[in-house]
Every structure is written in C-alpha cells, then in structure tokens.
Design a protein around this motif. Structure first.
Motif, PDB file in Angstrom:
ATOM      1  N   VAL A 297      -1.932  -7.450 -19.510  1.00  0.00           N
ATOM      2  CA  VAL A 297      -2.738  -6.537 -18.704  1.00  0.00           C
ATOM      3  C   VAL A 297      -3.219  -7.234 -17.432  1.00  0.00           C
ATOM      4  O   VAL A 297      -3.157  -6.669 -16.330  1.00  0.00           O
ATOM      5  N   HIS A 298      -3.686  -8.467 -17.562  1.00  0.00           N
ATOM      6  CA  HIS A 298      -4.131  -9.214 -16.386  1.00  0.00           C
ATOM      7  C   HIS A 298      -2.972  -9.431 -15.407  1.00  0.00           C
ATOM      8  O   HIS A 298      -3.163  -9.341 -14.181  1.00  0.00           O
ATOM      9  N   ALA A 299      -1.797  -9.699 -15.920  1.00  0.00           N
ATOM     10  CA  ALA A 299      -0.632  -9.872 -15.047  1.00  0.00           C
ATOM     11  C   ALA A 299      -0.321  -8.580 -14.296  1.00  0.00           C
ATOM     12  O   ALA A 299       0.035  -8.605 -13.111  1.00  0.00           O
ATOM     13  N   GLY A 300      -0.465  -7.451 -14.975  1.00  0.00           N
ATOM     14  CA  GLY A 300      -0.226  -6.168 -14.329  1.00  0.00           C
ATOM     15  C   GLY A 300      -1.206  -5.899 -13.199  1.00  0.00           C
ATOM     16  O   GLY A 300      -0.831  -5.370 -12.138  1.00  0.00           O
ATOM     17  N   ILE A 301      -2.468  -6.264 -13.415  1.00  0.00           N
ATOM     18  CA  ILE A 301      -3.470  -6.087 -12.357  1.00  0.00           C
ATOM     19  C   ILE A 301      -3.148  -6.992 -11.167  1.00  0.00           C
ATOM     20  O   ILE A 301      -3.212  -6.570 -10.005  1.00  0.00           O
ATOM     21  N   ALA A 302      -2.786  -8.234 -11.451  1.00  0.00           N
ATOM     22  CA  ALA A 302      -2.429  -9.159 -10.379  1.00  0.00           C
ATOM     23  C   ALA A 302      -1.222  -8.653  -9.593  1.00  0.00           C
ATOM     24  O   ALA A 302      -1.166  -8.760  -8.357  1.00  0.00           O
ATOM     25  N   ARG A 303      -0.242  -8.071 -10.277  1.00  0.00           N
ATOM     26  CA  ARG A 303       0.958  -7.536  -9.626  1.00  0.00           C
ATOM     27  C   ARG A 303       0.597  -6.369  -8.710  1.00  0.00           C
ATOM     28  O   ARG A 303       1.126  -6.249  -7.594  1.00  0.00           O
ATOM     29  N   ILE A 305      -2.307  -5.849  -7.254  1.00  0.00           N
ATOM     30  CA  ILE A 305      -3.017  -6.403  -6.099  1.00  0.00           C
ATOM     31  C   ILE A 305      -2.032  -6.977  -5.096  1.00  0.00           C
ATOM     32  O   ILE A 305      -2.104  -6.708  -3.888  1.00  0.00           O
ATOM     33  N   ARG A 306      -1.077  -7.758  -5.572  1.00  0.00           N
ATOM     34  CA  ARG A 306      -0.109  -8.402  -4.692  1.00  0.00           C
ATOM     35  C   ARG A 306       0.814  -7.389  -4.022  1.00  0.00           C
ATOM     36  O   ARG A 306       1.141  -7.507  -2.835  1.00  0.00           O
ATOM     37  N   SER A 307       1.231  -6.344  -4.762  1.00  0.00           N
ATOM     38  CA  SER A 307       2.206  -5.386  -4.241  1.00  0.00           C
ATOM     39  C   SER A 307       1.582  -4.288  -3.391  1.00  0.00           C
ATOM     40  O   SER A 307       2.183  -3.837  -2.416  1.00  0.00           O
ATOM     41  N   HIS A 308       0.363  -3.857  -3.773  1.00  0.00           N
ATOM     42  CA  HIS A 308      -0.197  -2.674  -3.138  1.00  0.00           C
ATOM     43  C   HIS A 308      -1.626  -2.845  -2.623  1.00  0.00           C
ATOM     44  O   HIS A 308      -2.210  -1.889  -2.084  1.00  0.00           O
ATOM     45  N   ALA A 347       4.329 -13.311 -18.316  1.00  0.00           N
ATOM     46  CA  ALA A 347       4.147 -11.930 -17.869  1.00  0.00           C
ATOM     47  C   ALA A 347       3.957 -11.841 -16.357  1.00  0.00           C
ATOM     48  O   ALA A 347       4.313 -10.832 -15.739  1.00  0.00           O
ATOM     49  N   GLY A 348       3.405 -12.896 -15.746  1.00  0.00           N
ATOM     50  CA  GLY A 348       3.156 -12.882 -14.305  1.00  0.00           C
ATOM     51  C   GLY A 348       4.100 -13.759 -13.526  1.00  0.00           C
ATOM     52  O   GLY A 348       3.795 -14.138 -12.379  1.00  0.00           O
ATOM     53  N   ALA A 349       5.246 -14.077 -14.101  1.00  0.00           N
ATOM     54  CA  ALA A 349       6.183 -14.982 -13.428  1.00  0.00           C
ATOM     55  C   ALA A 349       6.684 -14.432 -12.106  1.00  0.00           C
ATOM     56  O   ALA A 349       7.075 -15.195 -11.213  1.00  0.00           O
ATOM     57  N   ASP A 350       6.663 -13.106 -11.947  1.00  0.00           N
ATOM     58  CA  ASP A 350       7.148 -12.491 -10.711  1.00  0.00           C
ATOM     59  C   ASP A 350       6.039 -12.251  -9.691  1.00  0.00           C
ATOM     60  O   ASP A 350       6.288 -11.668  -8.631  1.00  0.00           O
ATOM     61  N   ILE A 425      -8.313 -15.543 -12.363  1.00  0.00           N
ATOM     62  CA  ILE A 425      -6.981 -15.512 -11.756  1.00  0.00           C
ATOM     63  C   ILE A 425      -7.171 -15.427 -10.246  1.00  0.00           C
ATOM     64  O   ILE A 425      -7.797 -14.484  -9.746  1.00  0.00           O
ATOM     65  N   LEU A 426      -6.636 -16.384  -9.542  1.00  0.00           N
ATOM     66  CA  LEU A 426      -6.818 -16.505  -8.088  1.00  0.00           C
ATOM     67  C   LEU A 426      -5.537 -16.084  -7.370  1.00  0.00           C
ATOM     68  O   LEU A 426      -4.450 -16.550  -7.697  1.00  0.00           O
TER      69      LEU A 426
END
Length: 428
Positions: A297-303, A305-308, A347-350, A425-426
């Motif tokens: 879930v945290h990886a999804g939130i980070a993604r 933020i980074r994408s949109h 999960a956040g490798a991308d 997560i930074l």
C-alpha cells in the motif's frame, strides 16, 4: 556502504534524523514530569510499573520529585525488558523476558501485587504502564498452567494475530492484568500514566490494562484462539469455559493519563520534515496488517505521488506508525520493520528515487538487535552485486540478513520508550 553516493548518504541521514526526533518526543524524561501531580505531603507514594519504558518512567519520577525532597516517601517496583533498565535510587527495577514471559515475569507480578495490597487509603499508587508489559508482568490465573499460558501466547505471536486479540487472551488468563492490579490497590488513590504502543491508544489495551477493568470476556478470548486455529491446552480451555467470574471492582479513586502516542512521534517527525522543506503526508499511527501488505500500500501511494503528484507533490515524506504483523513462514531472522522494508523494496522497485526507514521506537525490531533498517535507490542493485535475492529472503522471513549484508540495519540499542513502529518514505 562504501558504494553509496553523497546524495544517498544525505537522504539516509535525514531519515535517521526524523526517526530520532520521533523517539525524543515520546521519551519518558520529556513527557512524564509534566504529567505528575504535586508530590503528596502525607502517606506513601508506591510506584508500580511494567513495560519497555517502565524503568525510564521511574527515573523520570525520581528526577521530577527528587528522592530526598520533602513530602511522602517514594518507593516501589517496576519491571522492564532485559537490557532496558535504568539506575534508579528508590524505585527498584527488575528485568524479565519479552516477548515471551519467564520466571522473572512471574516473580515481578507476585511482588507487585503484594505492594499493591499493602497500600492504605492515604497512599498514592503511581502506576507506570507502557508497551511490553503484558509479557513482562505475567501471573497465570488460578487453575491455569504457566506453561499452557506461555504456549498459547507463543502461538498467537507466531501466527501474526493482532495485538488487541493477543492481549484479550492474556487478560482473560491473568491474575494481574485486566484491572486486577488496580483492584489489589483497594481504597488507595491510583494514578496510571500510560505510554501507548497500541493502535487506537486505548489504555485498557496497553500492557493488557493491569489497572483498568477488562471489557472483554472469556468467550471472546476463546473465539480468538479458534479464529487462529489454536487448540487451547486443557487448563486454558477449562478456565475459559468456567462459569462467569465476578467482575473486577475498584474501590479507591482512579485516574488515567495518556502521556505519549504514535501520533505524537509522527507529529514531531512531520515538524522536522517541514523544517527541511518536505511536505509530510501523515497516514496515521494506527496502521495494522501484514507487513508485506502494508508495504504494498505504501508503495502504491509513493507511485501515485511520483506519477501524478497526488495526494501531494514531491519533495515529500510519507509518515506512518502502528503495529504490523508477520506470519512466520520461513526460518530466517527479522522483525516486522525489516520485513516491511524488504517488501517495499520489491513493491516499489519501479518508483524512482525512493528512500525509506522503518524502525521500532523501542530500538528492538522483534527480538533482534536492530531497531529496523534503511532502504535507498541503490539497495536492490547492491544486493544483486552480493548475490542476494530480495524475493528469496522475503519468502524465508529473512530480512535481517538481507539488510545486514548491505550494512543497512539501524542500530540504536534500547531507547527505553515504546510507541511502536515508525515508518518514513522520502521522495525528492
């Protein structure tokens, strides 16, 4: 860590500063003194306490009131985890087993009940309660085998049951938890100071509420065991299916103060993040669930933020706390925070430029010697260069050895406080 760039080092140091700020905000030496009443002029002050923060809370009491200052005599007993003690003068500190209770846990409970029963109406019982107290203060209810109780609790810990369910069972099988220590205080005034390590911060759940009446039932405890496929030993089953017991009754004045929570630690980290020009995204201090699921879930939130740039734009830091769980499937080493980070790495490798820290605020991730670990954009590449597979280590629940090989463990030693997990997560 020799392959780390200067920018990697700087971001990792920033994460560590956020963690240190979070721990300092809930240090008993910071939060206990302001919560104390005036020192009574008459009677006795009997200090009783249990938990990973108990010894430091006792030290804070002595520093605030002074061991030789005028007023009621201060004495007592607290129990904490092995290696988490403090050098107090008037309040004795015992150390015992955690997360599995031992003979010292039982002896501490017996001595504490005896002190509580010695109190009179003119005395103040100052109870210092923090996370970890459930295992550290262990006295089985009459008719329950100590070995049977330990076996049940060990199975609950192993299967990844939520802490609220574990503590429900502990209270029902205890002669001191669920308000029974408070009941033993009789007509004395009881003030309970609580440092919370539980999602929701219910004082009755912290350390299984030794001074607060238990709202749960034997039937609920039995249901917890059945839900997790645990067949209760004979003495446990017999006790939980006995005729309804009389309720625990407190006769003297009772007061409870909540001193420190995960939310306070997150707010301290958020304030420092703003100082560094980072927007904090607060996910709260009550997150629960499997470590690897929470990581996804945290990886999804980070993604996102980074994408949109949603729900906020970088540079930012995602902050969360609570208590995740690990269902042990392999034979590796590692607590829930290291497992969270190992799952996040996959999960956040991308997600470009992802840095993270996950640590237990007590300085001990599960039963290991580390508080947690650090993750940066080079972690998977550095692991691959060493022939390490994040996926295989996660399958074996072996996050400790993965991060140890990278020299990415966070080692603080016991912090002598405990508001559970801290995650940051930074994203630049």
């Amino acid at each position: 860590m020799s392959s780390l760039t200067s920018s990697h080092r700087a971001e990792r140091q920033l994460l560590r500063q956020l963690f240190d700020a979070a721990v300092h905000a809930v240090d008993p030496l910071v939060c206990v003194g302001p919560a104390l009443p005036d020192r009574p002029a008459q009677g006795r002050v009997i200090v009783l306490g249990a938990g990973k923060a108990a010894a430091r809370m006792a030290l804070a009491v002595e520093q605030a009131w002074g061991t030789d200052a005028p007023g009621a005599a201060v004495s007592g007993l607290v129990v904490t985890r092995y290696g988490h003690g403090e050098a107090t003068e008037r309040i004795r500190v015992l150390e015992a087993g955690h997360p599995h209770s031992d003979a010292a846990s039982t002896e501490a409970a017996r001595q504490m009940l005896a002190l509580a029963r010695s109190a009179g109406p003119e005395d103040l019982l100052l109870c210092l309660i923090s996370g970890g107290g459930s295992a550290l203060l262990s006295l089985p209810a009459e008719g329950v085998s100590a070995a049977d109780k330990r076996a049940v609790c060990a199975q609950l810990l192993q299967c990844g049951a939520p802490i609220a369910e574990i503590n429900c069972v502990r209270r029902q099988l205890s002669a001191i938890k669920g308000g029974r220590l408070g009941e033993a205080c009789g007509a004395a005034r009881v003030l309970t100071l609580v440092i919370s390590d539980v999602p929701g911060d219910d004082p009755a759940v912290v350390a299984s509420g030794p001074t607060m009446a238990d709202a749960s039932s034997a039937a609920q405890a039995l249901a917890v065991l059945h839900r997790h496929g645990i067949t209760p030993p004979a003495s446990v089953h017999r006790y939980l299916t006995r005729p309804a017991a009389r309720p625990v009754v407190a006769t003297g004045p009772r007061e409870v103060k909540l001193l420190a929570t995960a939310q306070q630690s997150l707010e301290a980290a958020a304030a420092l993040a703003r100082h560094f020009g980072l927007q904090p995204l607060m996910l709260g201090g009550s997150l629960e669930g499997e470590s690897r699921d929470v990581a996804a879930v945290h990886a999804g939130i980070a993604r996102q933020i980074r994408s949109h740039g949603q729900p906020l734009a970088a540079p930012c830091v995602i902050l969360s706390g609570g208590e995740t769980t690990v269902t042990v499937r392999g034979d590796g080493r590692g607590g829930r925070n290291a497992e969270f980070l190992l799952a996040l790495a996959q999960a956040g490798a991308d997600v470009p430029g992802l840095y993270a820290l996950a640590c237990d605020t007590d300085g001990i991730d599960g039963v290991e010697d580390n508080a947690g670990a650090l993750l940066d954009p080079s972690s998977l590449a550095r692991a691959a260069a060493l022939g390490l597979s994040a996926r295989e280590h996660l399958q074996r629940n072996d996050a400790y050895h993965f991060f140890a090989a990278l020299d990415d463990l966070v080692l603080t030693g016991p912090t002598r406080t405990n508001v559970n997990d801290f995650r940051a997560i930074l994203l630049r």
